[in-house]
Design a protein around this motif. Structure first.
Motif, PDB file in Angstrom:
ATOM      1  N   VAL A  26       0.772 -13.428   2.296  1.00 55.28           N
ATOM      2  CA  VAL A  26       1.362 -12.549   3.306  1.00 55.28           C
ATOM      3  C   VAL A  26       1.173 -13.097   4.710  1.00 55.28           C
ATOM      4  CG1 VAL A  26       1.287 -10.436   1.936  1.00 55.28           C
ATOM      5  CG2 VAL A  26      -0.672 -11.053   3.331  1.00 55.28           C
ATOM      6  N   GLU A  32       3.717  -8.329  10.036  1.00 59.41           N
ATOM      7  CA  GLU A  32       2.720  -7.786   9.115  1.00 59.41           C
ATOM      8  C   GLU A  32       3.416  -6.809   8.167  1.00 59.41           C
ATOM      9  OE1 GLU A  32      -0.415  -7.094   7.004  1.00 59.41           O
ATOM     10  OE2 GLU A  32      -0.530  -8.509   8.653  1.00 59.41           O
ATOM     11  N   ILE A  33       3.189  -6.960   6.878  1.00 60.85           N
ATOM     12  CA  ILE A  33       3.835  -6.051   5.923  1.00 60.85           C
ATOM     13  C   ILE A  33       2.893  -4.949   5.464  1.00 60.85           C
ATOM     14  CG2 ILE A  33       5.615  -7.659   5.192  1.00 60.85           C
ATOM     15  CD1 ILE A  33       4.005  -8.298   2.711  1.00 60.85           C
ATOM     16  N   ASP A  35      -0.109  -2.417   4.078  1.00 61.38           N
ATOM     17  CA  ASP A  35      -0.413  -2.027   2.705  1.00 61.38           C
ATOM     18  C   ASP A  35       0.770  -1.232   2.179  1.00 61.38           C
ATOM     19  OD1 ASP A  35      -1.794  -1.753   0.340  1.00 61.38           O
ATOM     20  OD2 ASP A  35      -2.727   0.131   0.967  1.00 61.38           O
ATOM     21  N   SER A  36       1.807  -1.930   1.832  1.00 64.59           N
ATOM     22  CA  SER A  36       3.067  -1.296   1.456  1.00 64.59           C
ATOM     23  C   SER A  36       3.455  -1.670   0.039  1.00 64.59           C
ATOM     24  CB  SER A  36       4.176  -1.751   2.418  1.00 64.59           C
ATOM     25  OG  SER A  36       4.360  -3.149   2.316  1.00 64.59           O
ATOM     26  N   THR A  38       6.101  -3.156  -0.585  1.00 64.05           N
ATOM     27  CA  THR A  38       6.618  -4.506  -0.386  1.00 64.05           C
ATOM     28  C   THR A  38       5.505  -5.538  -0.555  1.00 64.05           C
ATOM     29  OG1 THR A  38       8.221  -3.574   1.151  1.00 64.05           O
ATOM     30  CG2 THR A  38       7.917  -5.957   1.210  1.00 64.05           C
ATOM     31  N   ARG A  39       4.343  -5.249   0.014  1.00 70.94           N
ATOM     32  CA  ARG A  39       3.210  -6.177  -0.089  1.00 70.94           C
ATOM     33  C   ARG A  39       2.781  -6.344  -1.555  1.00 70.94           C
ATOM     34  NH1 ARG A  39      -0.832  -6.962   4.009  1.00 70.94           N
ATOM     35  NH2 ARG A  39      -2.452  -8.299   3.205  1.00 70.94           N
ATOM     36  N   HIS A  40       2.692  -5.239  -2.269  1.00 67.69           N
ATOM     37  CA  HIS A  40       2.291  -5.299  -3.678  1.00 67.69           C
ATOM     38  C   HIS A  40       3.323  -6.080  -4.502  1.00 67.69           C
ATOM     39  CE1 HIS A  40      -1.127  -2.666  -3.225  1.00 67.69           C
ATOM     40  NE2 HIS A  40      -0.369  -1.723  -2.681  1.00 67.69           N
ATOM     41  N   ARG A  43       2.934  -9.698  -3.861  1.00 74.90           N
ATOM     42  CA  ARG A  43       1.748 -10.252  -4.521  1.00 74.90           C
ATOM     43  C   ARG A  43       1.987 -10.484  -6.016  1.00 74.90           C
ATOM     44  NH1 ARG A  43      -3.201  -7.050  -1.567  1.00 74.90           N
ATOM     45  NH2 ARG A  43      -3.384  -8.498   0.179  1.00 74.90           N
ATOM     46  N   VAL A  90      11.560  -9.220   1.790  1.00 71.38           N
ATOM     47  CA  VAL A  90      10.496  -9.003   2.775  1.00 71.38           C
ATOM     48  C   VAL A  90      10.979  -9.384   4.165  1.00 71.38           C
ATOM     49  CG1 VAL A  90       8.203  -9.782   3.527  1.00 71.38           C
ATOM     50  CG2 VAL A  90       8.604  -9.247   1.121  1.00 71.38           C
ATOM     51  N   PRO A  95       9.267  -3.032   5.582  1.00 68.54           N
ATOM     52  CA  PRO A  95       8.421  -2.779   4.415  1.00 68.54           C
ATOM     53  C   PRO A  95       8.594  -1.349   3.912  1.00 68.54           C
ATOM     54  CG  PRO A  95       7.126  -3.694   6.223  1.00 68.54           C
ATOM     55  CD  PRO A  95       8.486  -3.419   6.748  1.00 68.54           C
ATOM     56  N   THR A  97       7.192   1.822   2.407  1.00 66.26           N
ATOM     57  CA  THR A  97       5.843   2.389   2.409  1.00 66.26           C
ATOM     58  C   THR A  97       5.742   3.690   1.631  1.00 66.26           C
ATOM     59  OG1 THR A  97       6.306   3.471   4.513  1.00 66.26           O
ATOM     60  CG2 THR A  97       5.196   1.327   4.608  1.00 66.26           C
TER      61      THR A  97
END
Length: 186
Positions: A26, A32-33, A35-36, A38-40, A43, A90, A95, A97
């Protein structure tokens, strides 16, 4: 060997276009994405793309285990294409949320349908092999929902969304493999 090499090159070219997020995670993004969802999802996609690395594929080709190499190459092609699609999302969308039980259920059903469609698209053993990383992701998503208050619904939602992307991409990679094999036979 020719099919595995071709798929390796195609995946390598696509991986090159998303090299920074693949290597840096990330931190490879300008924004910054958080804790969304999108982030998961990112990953999940990155983890699978890294599991099916170019160096692992080259090892299989060098060992002259071409059947295994071509299956690995097809899965790598799928993983890299799915990762590139997630990176594109992304970079192009804010993102995501928020998540609701309805979103999770729709995403779960969509993932299941796409996986089933992919399994029916080509030979079941081939597709089951190519889809094997997605089965792990689906299990992880399910476990998040079973965790009750310690579970992570956004991560479950992201897992289901990623599984849908991966399954759709797997059908395309299987078509590419079939084309390569048919042309090699001619």
């Amino acid at each position: 060997m020719a099919a595995a090499t071709w798929l390796r090159r195609r995946a390598r070219d696509e991986a090159y276009s998303v090299e920074q997020p693949l290597e840096q995670g990330v931190a490879g993004f300008d924004d910054e994405i958080g804790d969304s969802v999108t982030r998961h999802e990112f990953r999940f996609a990155r983890k699978v793309a890294q599991q099916y690395s170019n160096s692992e594929l080259l090892d299989r080709i060098k060992e002259e285990n071409y059947a295994e190499a071509v299956l690995f190459a097809t899965t790598r092609r799928t993983a890299v294409s799915a990762f590139a699609a997630i990176v594109d999302e992304v970079e192009s969308k804010p993102p995501e949320t928020t998540v609701s039980a309805e979103h999770i259920e729709k995403s779960r059903q969509n993932a299941r349908q796409r996986v089933q469609d992919a399994l029916n698209h080509r030979s079941k053993p081939l597709m089951a092999h190519v889809l094997s990383p997605v089965f792990d992701v689906l299990r992880e998503a399910h476990n998040e929902l079973q965790g009750g208050s310690s579970g992570n619904p956004p991560r479950a939602y992201a897992g289901y969304r990623y599984a849908g992307h991966f399954a759709e991409t797997a059908a395309d990679a299987a078509d590419e493999l079939a084309y390569l094999l048919e042309n090699a036979a001619n």
